[in-house]
Design an enzyme around this catalytic site. Structure first.
Site, short mmCIF file in Angstrom:
data_model
loop_
_atom_site.label_atom_id
_atom_site.label_comp_id
_atom_site.label_asym_id
_atom_site.label_seq_id
_atom_site.Cartn_x
_atom_site.Cartn_y
_atom_site.Cartn_z
N SER A 1 43.03 47.45 30.58
CA SER A 1 43.82 46.26 30.28
C SER A 1 44.15 46.21 28.79
O SER A 1 44.72 47.15 28.25
CB SER A 1 43.08 45.02 30.76
OG SER A 1 43.89 43.87 30.69
N ASP B 1 49.92 44.71 40.93
CA ASP B 1 49.16 44.18 39.80
C ASP B 1 49.92 42.98 39.24
O ASP B 1 51.03 43.13 38.73
CB ASP B 1 48.98 45.26 38.74
CG ASP B 1 48.08 44.84 37.58
OD1 ASP B 1 47.85 43.63 37.40
OD2 ASP B 1 47.62 45.73 36.84
N HIS C 1 44.29 44.15 39.05
CA HIS C 1 44.28 44.59 37.67
C HIS C 1 42.99 45.30 37.27
O HIS C 1 42.90 45.81 36.16
CB HIS C 1 44.51 43.36 36.77
CG HIS C 1 44.84 43.67 35.36
ND1 HIS C 1 45.94 44.45 34.99
CD2 HIS C 1 44.23 43.30 34.19
CE1 HIS C 1 45.99 44.54 33.68
NE2 HIS C 1 44.96 43.86 33.16
#
Length: 266
Positions: free
Chosen positions: A95, A217, A245
């Site tokens: 991320s 996502d 995610h």
């Protein structure tokens, strides 16, 4: 304070194996690698850590001024590498840590053998033809909600981010992780995350790079993953048959396989 203490560094695997450094995302800590780290440590020396303000890091090292941008987090990664004398590192960033990894590699490319960018986004805000997935108003509303009721925001957003409604325990685990973070620190990290724009940093990457995205996502779309791939010369793109995610939790076997295939440890 040394970086290994400050960032609660943990090392798994054999000292002489190739090094894999795992960097977690917003609202998380090194525990969220728990399903992949033991498997990866069979072939790698796996180095785990908590960003300052997360997990069991030393929160006294955190300041709003220093950690107002992602640059400080990248500096911390380089300090960890320096203190442990890590070389030829495969740096895996999840991320927001995907962009932290990019910043670290651009500052000291000789330190890293490869980058793995797991569900990355260089910019969350739509800008002209670029579709980051959120309008500026969306992001401002998200941040205002986080500031006004962090625990409520966490309970609402974590299941959306996890994206596996048929496995509510995963959303619950992410919610718990969010709720362990100090709201003030979380708010500052959220601003550094969702208001950052690292698109211009991508073409500067000179380290072999793998971009891993999922089929669905809500935070970093396939379009964003393709953009990252297209901007980093010679990079590889893998789309996992997975949702959400955080594929290290929702699809640990596929995530591990993709890392092994790219990182090349025997």
């Amino acid at each position: 304070m040394d970086a290994t203490t400050r960032n609660n560094v943990t090392v798994l695997g054999h000292h002489h194996s190739p090094t894999l450094l795992l960097a977690h995302g917003f609202g998380c800590d090194q525990h969220l690698w728990r399903l992949v780290a033991p498997v990866l440590s069979e072939r790698f020396r796996v180095v785990l850590f908590d960003h300052v303000g997360s997990g069991r890091s030393d929160s006294s090292a955190w300041s709003a001024e220093r950690y107002s941008t992602l640059d400080a987090y990248a500096e911390d990664v380089l300090e960890i590498c320096s203190e442990l004398d890590l070389r030829d590192v495969v740096l895996v960033g999840h991320s927001v840590s995907a962009m932290i990894a990019v910043l670290a590699a651009n500052r000291d490319a000789d330190r890293f053998a490869k980058l793995v960018l797991l569900t990355p986004s260089p910019c969350y805000v739509d800008d002209g033809d670029y579709r980051g997935g959120f309008s500026r108003a969306d992001v401002e509303e998200l941040l205002e909600s986080l500031d006004s009721n962090y625990l409520g925001w966490s309970a609402t957003m974590a299941p959306v981010i996890m994206g596996n409604a048929d496995h509510p325990e995963l959303g619950g685990e992410l919610t718990d992780s969010f709720c362990r973070t100090d709201p003030m620190i979380a708010g500052a990290f959220a601003r550094a995350t969702f208001l950052s724009d690292n698109r211009a940093d991508l073409p500067e990457v000179a380290v072999p790079t793998l971009v891993i995205q999922t089929a669905q996502d809500a935070i970093a779309s396939q379009e964003v993953g393709r953009f990252v791939h297209e901007q980093i010369a010679g990079s590889e793109l893998v789309t996992l048959d997975a949702t959400g995610h955080c594929p290290q939790l929702s699809a640990p076997e596929a995530t591990t396989a993709a890392i092994f295939a790219f990182a090349g440890a025997q």
